[in-house]
Scaffold this active site. Structure first.
Site, PDB file in Angstrom:
ATOM      1  N   GLY A  48       0.849  -1.179   0.000  1.00  0.00           N
ATOM      2  CA  GLY A  48       0.000   0.000   0.000  1.00  0.00           C
ATOM      3  C   GLY A  48       0.880   1.222   0.000  1.00  0.00           C
ATOM      4  N   GLN A  53       3.154   9.973   1.196  1.00  0.00           N
ATOM      5  CA  GLN A  53       4.436   9.295   0.944  1.00  0.00           C
ATOM      6  C   GLN A  53       5.048   9.687  -0.399  1.00  0.00           C
ATOM      7  OE1 GLN A  53       2.711   5.236   2.176  1.00  0.00           O
ATOM      8  NE2 GLN A  53       4.870   5.101   2.793  1.00  0.00           N
ATOM      9  N   CYS A 101       7.318  -0.207   6.364  1.00  0.00           N
ATOM     10  CA  CYS A 101       6.798   0.990   5.700  1.00  0.00           C
ATOM     11  C   CYS A 101       7.822   1.469   4.675  1.00  0.00           C
ATOM     12  CB  CYS A 101       6.542   2.075   6.741  1.00  0.00           C
ATOM     13  SG  CYS A 101       5.880   3.598   6.051  1.00  0.00           S
ATOM     14  N   LEU A 102       7.344   1.787   3.485  1.00  0.00           N
ATOM     15  CA  LEU A 102       8.248   2.283   2.442  1.00  0.00           C
ATOM     16  C   LEU A 102       8.949   3.570   2.863  1.00  0.00           C
ATOM     17  CD1 LEU A 102       6.002   1.674  -0.706  1.00  0.00           C
ATOM     18  CD2 LEU A 102       7.909   0.267   0.103  1.00  0.00           C
ATOM     19  N   HIS A 143      -2.932   0.940   8.553  1.00  0.00           N
ATOM     20  CA  HIS A 143      -1.593   1.530   8.370  1.00  0.00           C
ATOM     21  C   HIS A 143      -1.668   2.741   7.431  1.00  0.00           C
ATOM     22  CE1 HIS A 143       2.939   1.040   7.723  1.00  0.00           C
ATOM     23  NE2 HIS A 143       2.589   1.880   6.757  1.00  0.00           N
ATOM     24  N   GLU A 144      -2.362   2.559   6.305  1.00  0.00           N
ATOM     25  CA  GLU A 144      -2.446   3.655   5.324  1.00  0.00           C
ATOM     26  C   GLU A 144      -3.325   4.793   5.848  1.00  0.00           C
ATOM     27  OE1 GLU A 144      -0.326   3.521   3.075  1.00  0.00           O
ATOM     28  OE2 GLU A 144       0.115   1.381   3.179  1.00  0.00           O
ATOM     29  N   HIS A 147      -1.380   7.053   7.843  1.00  0.00           N
ATOM     30  CA  HIS A 147      -0.525   7.969   7.066  1.00  0.00           C
ATOM     31  C   HIS A 147      -1.237   9.272   6.725  1.00  0.00           C
ATOM     32  CE1 HIS A 147       3.317   6.124   6.309  1.00  0.00           C
ATOM     33  NE2 HIS A 147       2.807   5.019   5.807  1.00  0.00           N
TER      34      HIS A 147
HETATM   35 ZN    ZN Z   1       3.703   3.197   5.555  1.00  0.00          ZN
END
Ligand code: ZN
Length: 182
Positions: A48, A53, A101-102, A143-144, A147
């Site tokens: 995701g 991000q 996480c990216l 999680h998203e 963000h």
């Molecule tokens: Zn993340």
């Protein structure tokens, strides 16, 4: 055409802002951003990605569609584009599971999340969708969703002892897979 975007990392203020609602989903710039998010997540093997991000402080995220090398146990699902989401209800039951996480490369941690959630959101065609998410999909959604509220998974970790490196995580996953096969 979709373009791969640079991924912001922890320390970039955009990751700590509450993102703005999307007013006009059909705007070509928003549609372009959605295409870019899908491509960027795929190129980075993410399950995701949220708009902050890629430096866009907007309430949009995607949940990627295919099993990923970073998450070998992730089930295959179709891509979801999630815009202006609300979490309508959650299960009392909370489970800890590994997340990465990216925007926080190299780390994994055990994060408590609701096992089940019901969410309402707009898709990229401005249709109102109400959908239930369970287990891994519920984890990714939460999680998203964090963000777009300026929260990252490390904020929810209960003990620093539950933070490990990605290299050690991959050893854990590999070992548990081979145990299952035996
Ligand atoms: Zn993340």
């Amino acid at each position: 055409m979709a373009q791969q975007r640079e991924i912001t990392e922890l320390g970039n203020p955009v990751l700590r802002q509450r993102a703005e609602s999307v007013e006009n989903i059909s705007n070509p710039k928003i549609q372009q951003l959605i295409d870019d998010l899908i491509l960027t997540a795929a190129e980075a093997s993410g399950v995701g990605i949220a708009a902050p991000q890629v430096s866009e402080s907007l309430r949009i995220f995607i949940i990627a569609g295919t099993a990923s090398s970073r998450y070998p146990d992730a089930p295959e699902t179709e891509v979801r584009v999630v815009i202006n989401p609300e979490i309508v209800s959650v299960s009392d039951e909370v489970e800890k599971g590994w997340e990465g996480c990216l925007s926080i490369p190299g780390l994994r941690a055990l994060v408590p999340r609701h096992k089940y959630i019901r969410a309402a959101y707009r898709d990229r065609n401005n249709n109102l969708v109400e959908e239930d998410f369970l287990d891994f999909a519920a984890r990714v959604f939460q999680h998203e969703y964090d963000h777009i509220n300026g929260v990252v998974f490390l904020d929810r970790v209960e003990s620093s002892l539950e933070i490990i490196t990605e290299n050690e995580y991959m050893k854990l996953v590999t070992e548990s897979d081979s145990e299952e096969e035996e």
